[in-house]
Write a protein that holds these residues in place. Structure first.
Motif, mmCIF file in Angstrom:
data_model
loop_
_atom_site.group_PDB
_atom_site.id
_atom_site.type_symbol
_atom_site.label_atom_id
_atom_site.label_comp_id
_atom_site.label_asym_id
_atom_site.label_seq_id
_atom_site.Cartn_x
_atom_site.Cartn_y
_atom_site.Cartn_z
ATOM 1 N N ARG A 18 0.452 8.763 6.794
ATOM 2 C CA ARG A 18 0.322 9.068 8.376
ATOM 3 C C ARG A 18 1.059 7.879 9.171
ATOM 4 O O ARG A 18 1.984 8.174 9.943
ATOM 5 C CB ARG A 18 -1.110 9.398 8.673
ATOM 6 C CG ARG A 18 -0.927 10.112 10.090
ATOM 7 C CD ARG A 18 -2.360 11.063 10.249
ATOM 8 N NE ARG A 18 -3.438 10.055 9.961
ATOM 9 C CZ ARG A 18 -4.362 10.245 9.103
ATOM 10 N NH1 ARG A 18 -4.079 11.164 8.210
ATOM 11 N NH2 ARG A 18 -5.408 9.561 8.780
ATOM 12 N N ALA A 19 0.458 6.673 8.735
ATOM 13 C CA ALA A 19 0.995 5.584 9.597
ATOM 14 C C ALA A 19 2.542 5.406 9.248
ATOM 15 O O ALA A 19 3.307 4.735 10.353
ATOM 16 C CB ALA A 19 0.265 4.326 9.465
ATOM 17 N N LEU A 20 3.009 5.342 8.050
ATOM 18 C CA LEU A 20 4.401 5.428 7.713
ATOM 19 C C LEU A 20 5.306 6.424 8.334
ATOM 20 O O LEU A 20 6.284 5.992 8.845
ATOM 21 C CB LEU A 20 4.416 5.441 6.239
ATOM 22 C CG LEU A 20 4.311 3.939 5.449
ATOM 23 C CD1 LEU A 20 3.971 4.192 4.035
ATOM 24 C CD2 LEU A 20 5.226 2.818 5.890
ATOM 25 N N MET A 21 4.753 7.662 8.543
ATOM 26 C CA MET A 21 5.267 8.461 8.990
ATOM 27 C C MET A 21 5.563 8.547 10.284
ATOM 28 O O MET A 21 6.653 8.756 10.885
ATOM 29 C CB MET A 21 4.682 10.048 8.472
ATOM 30 C CG MET A 21 5.424 11.297 8.890
ATOM 31 S SD MET A 21 4.669 12.628 8.360
ATOM 32 C CE MET A 21 3.125 12.967 9.215
ATOM 33 N N VAL B 155 2.699 6.208 -1.357
ATOM 34 C CA VAL B 155 1.475 5.471 -1.217
ATOM 35 C C VAL B 155 0.783 5.115 -2.657
ATOM 36 O O VAL B 155 0.739 6.082 -3.397
ATOM 37 C CB VAL B 155 0.629 6.462 -0.347
ATOM 38 C CG1 VAL B 155 -0.742 5.718 -0.078
ATOM 39 C CG2 VAL B 155 1.101 6.866 0.964
ATOM 40 N N ALA B 156 0.207 3.750 -2.776
ATOM 41 C CA ALA B 156 -0.136 3.439 -3.982
ATOM 42 C C ALA B 156 -1.763 4.446 -4.154
ATOM 43 O O ALA B 156 -2.277 4.641 -3.180
ATOM 44 C CB ALA B 156 -0.948 1.974 -3.847
ATOM 45 N N LEU C 229 0.914 -1.179 0.066
ATOM 46 C CA LEU C 229 0.096 0.137 -0.090
ATOM 47 C C LEU C 229 0.950 1.156 0.166
ATOM 48 O O LEU C 229 0.352 2.177 -0.387
ATOM 49 C CB LEU C 229 -1.031 0.116 1.586
ATOM 50 C CG LEU C 229 -1.798 -1.259 1.300
ATOM 51 C CD1 LEU C 229 -2.465 -1.148 2.937
ATOM 52 C CD2 LEU C 229 -2.839 -1.171 0.409
ATOM 53 N N GLY C 230 1.954 1.133 0.722
ATOM 54 C CA GLY C 230 3.009 2.383 0.761
ATOM 55 C C GLY C 230 4.392 1.888 1.181
ATOM 56 O O GLY C 230 4.480 0.721 1.526
ATOM 57 N N ALA C 231 5.236 2.920 1.213
ATOM 58 C CA ALA C 231 6.441 2.541 1.545
ATOM 59 C C ALA C 231 7.111 4.175 1.991
ATOM 60 O O ALA C 231 6.864 4.919 1.426
ATOM 61 C CB ALA C 231 7.380 1.868 0.346
ATOM 62 N N LYS D 287 -6.225 7.131 3.129
ATOM 63 C CA LYS D 287 -6.612 6.180 4.113
ATOM 64 C C LYS D 287 -5.728 5.869 5.305
ATOM 65 O O LYS D 287 -5.915 4.784 6.020
ATOM 66 C CB LYS D 287 -6.595 4.958 3.309
ATOM 67 C CG LYS D 287 -7.967 4.752 2.188
ATOM 68 C CD LYS D 287 -7.930 3.339 1.382
ATOM 69 C CE LYS D 287 -9.018 3.832 0.479
ATOM 70 N NZ LYS D 287 -9.134 2.412 -0.204
ATOM 71 N N GLY D 288 -4.751 6.886 5.433
ATOM 72 C CA GLY D 288 -4.036 6.852 6.523
ATOM 73 C C GLY D 288 -2.630 6.162 6.272
ATOM 74 O O GLY D 288 -1.833 5.990 7.398
ATOM 75 N N VAL D 289 -2.468 5.747 5.205
ATOM 76 C CA VAL D 289 -1.124 4.946 5.011
ATOM 77 C C VAL D 289 0.097 5.600 5.425
ATOM 78 O O VAL D 289 1.129 5.371 6.064
ATOM 79 C CB VAL D 289 -1.151 4.423 3.819
ATOM 80 C CG1 VAL D 289 0.261 3.558 3.359
ATOM 81 C CG2 VAL D 289 -2.321 3.378 3.519
#
Length: 156
Positions: free
Chosen positions: A87-90, A76-77, A55-57, A83-85
């Motif tokens: 934010r979660a990665l950060m 993010v894809a 979903l992201g990297a 969808k918060g991806v």
């Protein structure tokens, strides 16, 4: 969402994540291999039902003896945006930086990337400089920084 360190088995998926980027902003396979084996932390996000589809990297760069980490890239894809991806990665990158003793995270972002700038500002980053003609196409970048609550390692 599953967050985990990237592995060499993820390289094809990492390259695919950046397919919509301008060519000068994409990492090739060789760069991904180097990032996965050097002084970097690459984290990936995947859905629990499809752990091989990213979903992201995010890529964090570190230098020995420097209490400043660099958030080098968040991707993010398209289907996962909003969808918060990111934010979660950060948040995971900041936790990793804190665990490594970093006192701050710095990044550069295209001045035209308003959605990324909003994300970073909402996460506590502030603009510390504008870098004219920073990118190969001549676009300016904003340099942003966030102070972290890193452990003091016993220092007063």
């Amino acid at each position: 969402m599953i967050l985990r360190p990237a592995a060499t088995a993820d390289i094809d998926a990492l390259v695919a994540l950046e397919a919509s980027f301008p060519a000068e902003d994409r990492f090739d396979r060789r760069t991904w291999r180097r990032l996965l084996s050097g002084h970097a932390a690459t984290l990936v996000a995947a859905a629990p039902e499809a752990p091989d589809q990213l979903l992201g990297a995010a890529v964090m760069l570190y230098r020995r003896g420097l209490a400043l980490a660099r958030l080098y890239s968040i991707t993010v894809a398209p289907a996962a945006r909003g969808k918060g991806v990111a934010r979660a990665l950060m948040a995971a990158c900041e936790a990793d930086a804190t665990a490594r003793g970093a006192r701050a995270v710095r990044l550069e972002v295209r001045s035209s990337n308003s959605s990324a700038i909003r994300l970073y500002e909402a996460g506590g980053y502030r603009v510390i400089a504008t870098l004219e003609s920073y990118y190969p196409d001549g676009e300016a970048a904003l340099r942003m920084e966030k102070c972290l609550n890193a452990p003091s390692n016993g220092a007063p």
